[in-house]
Design an enzyme around this catalytic site. Structure first.
Site, mmCIF file in Angstrom:
data_model
loop_
_atom_site.group_PDB
_atom_site.id
_atom_site.type_symbol
_atom_site.label_atom_id
_atom_site.label_comp_id
_atom_site.label_asym_id
_atom_site.label_seq_id
_atom_site.Cartn_x
_atom_site.Cartn_y
_atom_site.Cartn_z
ATOM 1 N N ARG A 1 0.810 -1.230 0.000
ATOM 2 C CA ARG A 1 0.000 0.000 0.000
ATOM 3 C C ARG A 1 0.837 1.271 0.000
ATOM 4 O O ARG A 1 0.362 2.338 0.367
ATOM 5 C CB ARG A 1 -0.992 0.010 1.178
ATOM 6 C CG ARG A 1 -2.003 -1.131 1.115
ATOM 7 C CD ARG A 1 -3.242 -0.825 1.931
ATOM 8 N NE ARG A 1 -4.240 -1.868 1.745
ATOM 9 C CZ ARG A 1 -4.558 -2.754 2.685
ATOM 10 N NH1 ARG A 1 -3.969 -2.713 3.867
ATOM 11 N NH2 ARG A 1 -5.473 -3.656 2.437
ATOM 12 N N LYS B 1 3.221 11.239 -11.574
ATOM 13 C CA LYS B 1 2.438 10.355 -12.435
ATOM 14 C C LYS B 1 3.200 9.052 -12.627
ATOM 15 O O LYS B 1 4.385 9.060 -12.947
ATOM 16 C CB LYS B 1 2.192 11.003 -13.795
ATOM 17 C CG LYS B 1 1.105 12.053 -13.805
ATOM 18 C CD LYS B 1 0.843 12.486 -15.239
ATOM 19 C CE LYS B 1 -0.265 13.486 -15.334
ATOM 20 N NZ LYS B 1 -0.527 13.889 -16.733
ATOM 21 N N GLU C 1 9.866 17.634 -24.949
ATOM 22 C CA GLU C 1 9.155 17.985 -23.720
ATOM 23 C C GLU C 1 9.626 19.340 -23.182
ATOM 24 O O GLU C 1 8.843 20.088 -22.593
ATOM 25 C CB GLU C 1 9.349 16.900 -22.656
ATOM 26 C CG GLU C 1 8.672 15.574 -22.965
ATOM 27 C CD GLU C 1 7.159 15.603 -22.703
ATOM 28 O OE1 GLU C 1 6.607 16.692 -22.399
ATOM 29 O OE2 GLU C 1 6.534 14.534 -22.818
ATOM 30 N N LYS D 1 7.578 22.892 -14.052
ATOM 31 C CA LYS D 1 6.659 21.781 -13.805
ATOM 32 C C LYS D 1 6.353 21.657 -12.314
ATOM 33 O O LYS D 1 5.208 21.402 -11.929
ATOM 34 C CB LYS D 1 7.225 20.465 -14.335
ATOM 35 C CG LYS D 1 6.209 19.333 -14.168
ATOM 36 C CD LYS D 1 6.531 18.092 -14.940
ATOM 37 C CE LYS D 1 5.406 17.075 -14.783
ATOM 38 N NZ LYS D 1 5.687 15.800 -15.467
ATOM 39 N N GLU E 1 -3.924 16.749 -11.161
ATOM 40 C CA GLU E 1 -4.372 17.108 -12.500
ATOM 41 C C GLU E 1 -5.881 17.367 -12.563
ATOM 42 O O GLU E 1 -6.583 16.923 -13.469
ATOM 43 C CB GLU E 1 -3.983 16.018 -13.509
ATOM 44 C CG GLU E 1 -3.958 16.519 -14.951
ATOM 45 C CD GLU E 1 -3.462 15.474 -15.915
ATOM 46 O OE1 GLU E 1 -2.286 15.576 -16.290
ATOM 47 O OE2 GLU E 1 -4.219 14.564 -16.283
ATOM 48 N N ARG F 1 -2.787 21.670 -14.313
ATOM 49 C CA ARG F 1 -1.740 20.684 -14.611
ATOM 50 C C ARG F 1 -2.006 19.991 -15.946
ATOM 51 O O ARG F 1 -1.070 19.515 -16.607
ATOM 52 C CB ARG F 1 -1.631 19.648 -13.494
ATOM 53 C CG ARG F 1 -0.500 18.650 -13.754
ATOM 54 C CD ARG F 1 -0.234 17.719 -12.604
ATOM 55 N NE ARG F 1 0.823 16.779 -12.953
ATOM 56 C CZ ARG F 1 1.350 15.880 -12.129
ATOM 57 N NH1 ARG F 1 0.933 15.809 -10.884
ATOM 58 N NH2 ARG F 1 2.299 15.073 -12.539
ATOM 59 N N ASN G 1 -0.304 18.428 -20.883
ATOM 60 C CA ASN G 1 -0.635 17.438 -21.906
ATOM 61 C C ASN G 1 -0.598 18.012 -23.320
ATOM 62 O O ASN G 1 -1.002 17.331 -24.274
ATOM 63 C CB ASN G 1 -2.028 16.853 -21.631
ATOM 64 C CG ASN G 1 -2.061 16.033 -20.358
ATOM 65 O OD1 ASN G 1 -1.195 15.205 -20.126
ATOM 66 N ND2 ASN G 1 -3.059 16.280 -19.514
ATOM 67 N N HIS H 1 0.146 15.799 -26.267
ATOM 68 C CA HIS H 1 0.161 14.405 -25.831
ATOM 69 C C HIS H 1 -1.037 13.593 -26.309
ATOM 70 O O HIS H 1 -0.907 12.381 -26.527
ATOM 71 C CB HIS H 1 0.257 14.340 -24.301
ATOM 72 C CG HIS H 1 1.646 14.572 -23.794
ATOM 73 N ND1 HIS H 1 2.306 15.775 -23.960
ATOM 74 C CD2 HIS H 1 2.517 13.758 -23.141
ATOM 75 C CE1 HIS H 1 3.512 15.688 -23.425
ATOM 76 N NE2 HIS H 1 3.660 14.475 -22.927
ATOM 77 N N HIS I 1 0.213 10.472 -28.098
ATOM 78 C CA HIS I 1 -0.066 9.120 -27.613
ATOM 79 C C HIS I 1 -0.837 8.312 -28.658
ATOM 80 O O HIS I 1 -0.621 7.110 -28.803
ATOM 81 C CB HIS I 1 -0.863 9.178 -26.306
ATOM 82 C CG HIS I 1 -0.042 9.550 -25.115
ATOM 83 N ND1 HIS I 1 -0.593 9.872 -23.895
ATOM 84 C CD2 HIS I 1 1.299 9.661 -24.946
ATOM 85 C CE1 HIS I 1 0.370 10.157 -23.032
ATOM 86 N NE2 HIS I 1 1.528 10.030 -23.652
ATOM 87 N N HIS J 1 8.716 8.798 -27.708
ATOM 88 C CA HIS J 1 7.643 9.590 -27.108
ATOM 89 C C HIS J 1 7.783 11.068 -27.472
ATOM 90 O O HIS J 1 6.806 11.718 -27.845
ATOM 91 C CB HIS J 1 7.669 9.426 -25.590
ATOM 92 C CG HIS J 1 6.677 10.280 -24.867
ATOM 93 N ND1 HIS J 1 5.318 10.079 -24.960
ATOM 94 C CD2 HIS J 1 6.849 11.366 -24.057
ATOM 95 C CE1 HIS J 1 4.689 10.988 -24.230
ATOM 96 N NE2 HIS J 1 5.586 11.776 -23.684
#
Length: 397
Positions: A148, A170, A212, A254, A264, A268, A272, A275, A279, A292
């Protein structure tokens, strides 16, 4: 080995405390960071996670050579550095995973978990990812679900990971050919950033990471964007001073927005930019067929064209965006070159369907995107399928 410290503090109601980010100049020295006062025998166990490519870097060979792969055999020889190998030094272990996007799977995440479980790790232990975004995403995800949740730290070795993937919590892995569909928010407690890792990257990995950074400049930093326009030669040549400046600015930018919006729920999502398109391209081409960063750069160009089509930005801004993308060698055309061997209508349909599965969507019927009206002027909106198809190359704009 000099370092500067920057602390990212999370909101009190976020469930997280802080990330201490250490910036180092000069050659990477992992031994001094992790073993300057210990031989690994008087600390809580750590599981270092890297891959077959990173484990062979000259810049970390002294660190790797500390570990033994059984019966007193040092990892100095490459025979120990195979996928699935687990090496030991004192109470610490080093797990070697396969390299690349194709290994960003739930099986790899569970390999990390099993390695810790089999060695009786407790909740007081730490996972440490040494590598790029694939490794940090998976290692942090494994840390978030092991008993956990346990502590995780990162040593980012790629520009992409330094400027983006390692900051903000993330985590996740790919599944069924789609990017990052399983994951959680679980930030690292510490980042150890050496910009000089960039000097040893293959050209495609270096260029991937720059995408990026360019994204961050468009979103938050007009001065950095000017730097990308005016210092292209120095950036391409990997000038150390310029790289330190870019990486430091990206991390701070960031960190600021993550501090405001750790999960997010608001601004935030600006991160993206490019992206959703990117993606989708990675999924349509086959994960790992395009880096990427290259996919994101192409996606930033598509986002600029969509913004223009929707009347959100000027022609000058859309042109400037695509000109900067093209100047660094990225594909800035409508229909991506990586899909040029496939019938255009089929490629467009594959990308559109992937965009509909994007995890950032909040409606089953609309695709949610990050678009820009201008430099540092960003919105979150939805777009019609027909408009998206148009900027994917169905018709010119």
């Amino acid at each position: 080995m000099e370092s500067n410290e920057f602390i990212l503090k999370y909101a009190e109601d976020s469930g997280f405390d802080k990330t201490c980010i250490y910036f180092y100049s000069g050659s990477p020295n992992l031994n001094k960071v992790f073993y300057s006062t210990s031989d690994g025998k008087d600390t809580q166990p750590r599981l270092f996670v890297t891959d077959t490519s990173i484990a062979r870097l000259d810049s970390i060979k002294d660190f790797i050579s500390l570990f033994e792969c059984g019966e007193g055999t040092s990892a100095k020889g490459s025979g120990c550095l195979k996928e699935g190998s687990v090496l030991q030094y004192g109470n610490d272990y080093l797990l070697i995973l396969g390299a690349g996007e194709k290994f960003k799977t739930i099986d790899s995440v569970l390999t990390i978990v099993r390695t810790a479980l089999e060695r009786n790790f407790t909740r007081n232990c730490t996972f440490v990812a040494i590598g790029g975004g694939v490794l940090s995403d998976m290692t942090a995800f494994a840390a978030s679900i092991f008993k956990r949740g346990i502590n995780v730290e990162f040593v980012p070795t790629t520009v992409l990971s330094m400027v983006d993937a390692s900051v903000g919590g993330k985590t996740g892995c790919d599944i069924e050919g789609f990017k990052n569909m399983i994951g959680s928010f679980w930030p690292a407690s510490k980042l150890y950033v050496w910009s000089n890792f960039a000097l040893s990257l293959p050209e495609n990995e270096y260029i991937s990471g720059l995408a990026e950074a360019i994204k961050t400049a468009f979103l938050f930093d007009k001065e950095m964007l000017k730097l990308f326009e005016e210092e292209k030669d120095a950036i391409i040549k990997r000038d150390s001073a310029v790289l330190e400046k870019i990486i430091g600015a990206c991390v701070r930018a960031k960190a600021k927005i993550v501090q405001e919006d750790p999960r997010e729920n608001g601004r935030r999502a600006f991160l993206n930019l490019g992206h959703t398109f990117g993606h989708a391209l990675e999924a349509a081409a086959g994960l790992g067929c395009i880096t990427h960063g290259e996919a994101v750069a192409w996606g930033i160009g598509r986002a600029a064209d969509l913004s223009l089509l929707m009347g959100l930005c000027s022609k000058d801004f859309a042109k400037k965006t695509k000109d900067i993308i093209a100047s660094y060698g990225y594909d800035s055309g409508e229909y991506p070159k990586v899909l040029s061997g496939e019938e255009k209508s089929l490629g467009i349909e594959k990308m559109l369907q992937a965009m509909k599965k994007d995890k950032k969507n909040t409606s089953l019927s609309q695709i949610r995107l990050t678009l820009q009206k201008g430099e540092c002027d960003t919105i979150i909106t939805t777009a019609k399928d027909s408009d998206i198809e148009q900027v994917l190359g169905k018709t010119g704009i």
